[in-house]
Design a protein around this motif. Sequence first.
Motif, PDB file in Angstrom:
ATOM      1  N   UNK A  16       1.832 -16.693   3.309  1.00 22.15           N
ATOM      2  CA  UNK A  16       1.045 -15.783   4.428  1.00 22.15           C
ATOM      3  C   UNK A  16       2.229 -14.687   4.821  1.00 22.15           C
ATOM      4  N   UNK A  17       1.477 -13.429   4.471  1.00 20.39           N
ATOM      5  CA  UNK A  17       2.456 -12.369   4.586  1.00 20.39           C
ATOM      6  C   UNK A  17       1.687 -11.045   5.609  1.00 20.39           C
ATOM      7  N   UNK A  18       2.474 -10.333   6.467  1.00 25.68           N
ATOM      8  CA  UNK A  18       2.173  -9.205   6.959  1.00 25.68           C
ATOM      9  C   UNK A  18       2.541  -7.916   6.144  1.00 25.68           C
ATOM     10  N   UNK A  19       1.450  -7.222   5.444  1.00 23.00           N
ATOM     11  CA  UNK A  19       1.704  -6.179   4.586  1.00 23.00           C
ATOM     12  C   UNK A  19       1.164  -4.909   5.003  1.00 23.00           C
ATOM     13  N   UNK A  20       1.727  -3.835   4.640  1.00 23.30           N
ATOM     14  CA  UNK A  20       1.227  -2.352   4.897  1.00 23.30           C
ATOM     15  C   UNK A  20       2.268  -1.312   5.266  1.00 23.30           C
ATOM     16  N   UNK A  21       1.939  -0.251   4.970  1.00 30.73           N
ATOM     17  CA  UNK A  21       2.816   0.811   5.028  1.00 30.73           C
ATOM     18  C   UNK A  21       2.879   1.363   6.387  1.00 30.73           C
ATOM     19  N   UNK A  22       1.747   1.294   7.298  1.00 24.63           N
ATOM     20  CA  UNK A  22       1.672   1.816   8.623  1.00 24.63           C
ATOM     21  C   UNK A  22       1.010   1.042   9.552  1.00 24.63           C
ATOM     22  N   UNK A  23       1.316   1.064  10.799  1.00 24.24           N
ATOM     23  CA  UNK A  23       0.709   0.481  11.980  1.00 24.24           C
ATOM     24  C   UNK A  23      -0.212   1.715  12.470  1.00 24.24           C
ATOM     25  N   UNK A  24       0.046   2.893  12.576  1.00 24.63           N
ATOM     26  CA  UNK A  24      -0.821   3.828  13.087  1.00 24.63           C
ATOM     27  C   UNK A  24      -1.055   5.029  12.339  1.00 24.63           C
ATOM     28  N   UNK A  25      -2.109   5.442  12.692  1.00 22.83           N
ATOM     29  CA  UNK A  25      -2.333   6.747  11.789  1.00 22.83           C
ATOM     30  C   UNK A  25      -1.068   7.930  11.621  1.00 22.83           C
ATOM     31  N   UNK A  26      -0.273   7.957  12.691  1.00 20.48           N
ATOM     32  CA  UNK A  26       0.664   8.946  12.774  1.00 20.48           C
ATOM     33  C   UNK A  26       1.752   8.655  11.591  1.00 20.48           C
ATOM     34  N   UNK A  27       1.834   7.161  11.229  1.00 18.85           N
ATOM     35  CA  UNK A  27       2.785   6.993  10.239  1.00 18.85           C
ATOM     36  C   UNK A  27       2.263   6.896   8.855  1.00 18.85           C
ATOM     37  N   UNK A  28       0.993   7.234   8.690  1.00 19.56           N
ATOM     38  CA  UNK A  28       0.556   7.360   7.338  1.00 19.56           C
ATOM     39  C   UNK A  28       0.905   8.595   6.673  1.00 19.56           C
ATOM     40  N   UNK A  29       1.026   8.533   5.247  1.00 19.21           N
ATOM     41  CA  UNK A  29       1.870   9.367   4.477  1.00 19.21           C
ATOM     42  C   UNK A  29       0.515  10.355   4.515  1.00 19.21           C
ATOM     43  N   UNK A  30       1.239  11.864   4.480  1.00 16.44           N
ATOM     44  CA  UNK A  30       0.378  12.977   4.351  1.00 16.44           C
ATOM     45  C   UNK A  30      -0.675  13.035   3.109  1.00 16.44           C
ATOM     46  N   UNK A  31      -0.145  12.498   2.055  1.00 19.64           N
ATOM     47  CA  UNK A  31      -0.662  12.556   0.718  1.00 19.64           C
ATOM     48  C   UNK A  31      -2.288  11.443   0.964  1.00 19.64           C
ATOM     49  N   UNK A  32      -2.070  10.320   1.555  1.00 19.51           N
ATOM     50  CA  UNK A  32      -3.240   9.607   2.076  1.00 19.51           C
ATOM     51  C   UNK A  32      -3.956   9.963   2.905  1.00 19.51           C
TER      52      UNK A  32
END
Length: 182
Positions: A130-146
Motif C-alpha cells: 500500500x502506497x501513497x502516490x501523487x505529484x501534488x496535494x493541492x492545485x497550486x502544486x500541479x505542473x502548469x502543463x497539466x
Amino acid sequence: MTEKLKTRSTEMPITKELARAAVAADGEELDPLIETFVRGITAEIEHRIGQKVMVQTWLWIGDRFPTDIVLPHPVRSVVSVKFIDAAGIMQTLDPADYKLVGEQYETWLVPGDGRAWPETFDTVSAVTVEVIAGMAETPEEVDPAISSFILLRLREEMDPDPRNAIAIEYCARKLDGLRSYR
C-alpha cells in the motif's frame, strides 16, 4: 500483478474558481458536471504520462515478491507491505526490510540492503503493498502543463469547438516532458 486504487484524491488538480472561469460559469450549478469532467481529464493525463497527478492511495497486489516491485509513480510513502508467509499467516514486513528506489519517472520497491524478500505461501494475492502516490496535494502544486491541458480540455468538453483541437494538441505535447516510458 495488479494495481488497484484504494482511495482517490479528494482534491482536484485545478480550483473550482479556475474551472468555472474556463467555461464562463457564473455560479455553482455546473460544479458537479465540471468536477466529473476534470476527474475524467485527469485520468486521461495520468494514462498519458504514466504518473499520478494528485495524492491518492494505491495497492500493488501480487502472487509473490518479484525482484523489484514497480509502483504507481511518484511514491510519497509506503504505508505497508503485507504478505502471506510460507506457513499461511499474514505478516507485515518491517520497513527496514525494504527500500524505495526511484528515478525521475519510476519508483520501485526492493529488498533493503543485505536483505531478501521472504518466501510466500503459494496462493493468489499473497503480497499487498500500500502506497501513497501523487505529484501534488493541492492545485497550486500541479505542473502548469497539466493545468493548461485540463483547462483547455474542460472548455472543449463543455462547449465543443473544432478550432480548439490545435491548442489541445499543443498542450498535450507539453505533457510529454512529464511522461514515464515504462
